[in-house]
Design an enzyme around this catalytic site. Sequence first.
Site, PDB file in Angstrom:
ATOM      1  N   HIS A   9     -52.725 -28.369  -2.622  1.00 58.98           N
ATOM      2  CA  HIS A   9     -53.349 -29.690  -2.521  1.00 58.98           C
ATOM      3  C   HIS A   9     -54.322 -29.757  -1.358  1.00 58.98           C
ATOM      4  O   HIS A   9     -54.184 -29.058  -0.343  1.00 58.98           O
ATOM      5  CB  HIS A   9     -52.296 -30.785  -2.404  1.00 58.98           C
ATOM      6  N   ARG A  60     -49.614 -36.200  -3.367  1.00 63.17           N
ATOM      7  CA  ARG A  60     -50.780 -35.388  -2.996  1.00 63.17           C
ATOM      8  C   ARG A  60     -50.993 -34.204  -3.938  1.00 63.17           C
ATOM      9  O   ARG A  60     -52.132 -33.817  -4.196  1.00 63.17           O
ATOM     10  CB  ARG A  60     -50.657 -34.918  -1.542  1.00 63.17           C
ATOM     11  N   GLU A  87     -43.156 -29.411  -1.560  1.00 62.54           N
ATOM     12  CA  GLU A  87     -43.329 -28.711  -0.293  1.00 62.54           C
ATOM     13  C   GLU A  87     -41.966 -28.405   0.322  1.00 62.54           C
ATOM     14  O   GLU A  87     -40.956 -29.053  -0.008  1.00 62.54           O
ATOM     15  CB  GLU A  87     -44.169 -29.591   0.662  1.00 62.54           C
ATOM     16  N   HIS A 176     -47.960 -26.976  -3.153  1.00 61.56           N
ATOM     17  CA  HIS A 176     -48.028 -27.096  -1.698  1.00 61.56           C
ATOM     18  C   HIS A 176     -48.061 -25.720  -1.045  1.00 61.56           C
ATOM     19  O   HIS A 176     -47.689 -24.714  -1.657  1.00 61.56           O
ATOM     20  CB  HIS A 176     -46.811 -27.885  -1.200  1.00 61.56           C
TER      21      HIS A 176
END
Length: 222
Positions: A9, A60, A87, A176
């Site tokens: 991202h 995100r 993440e 991520h």
Amino acid sequence: MVKLVFARHGLSEWNKLNQFTGWVDVDLAPEGIEEAKEAGKKIKQAGIEFDIAFTSVLTRAIKTCNYILDGSDQLWVPQIKSWRLNERHYGALQGLNKQETRDKYGDEQVHIWRRSYDVLPPLSQEKPDRRYRHLAPQDIPKGENLKITLERALPFWQDEIAPALLDNKTVLVAAHGNSLRALAKHIEGISDEDIMNLEIPTGIPLVYEMDDQLNVLKKYYL
């Protein structure tokens, strides 16, 4: 030969503030939106046509996935979202300013927390929000290192991503930095020591070309 594309991202609001983010659901910064749009343009220029896209349950990454698909005229492509692509959970470090944390604990300790393969950060006691209510309590982390992130992501690779590739589908994974590093470690057979040095940049598509056994034939950035 099949293609797998990783997209980290773009810059998030907390990236701009230099804060540990992890599982905290922050949005893309304006710069991150532009990074994702540019990634979509690069994918279109490269002529890569996706059959399916995978992303995390964090805003995100989801928005990055959408911007990439939109920018490459493929917004219709089916998407599957999973917490397993989230993440890395930074535990009690989440929300803290990285420089202030270095000032408090020292550069070496913070570097170990951030980059070590198997050292855990201080654990968090925060309760997860409702997007994780379907998970068993033991599956919800209070803090993760890269080793645990890989253990969490690997079942999703085995159950969803790898079968799609073996079915000759072209796959996008918009996620991520650490979840993609964990999968890269598995895909490329990177050692515990060498994975410390792998950094996947934001907003730049990483393409893997693989054989029918999912061995990497070629790896490059667009």
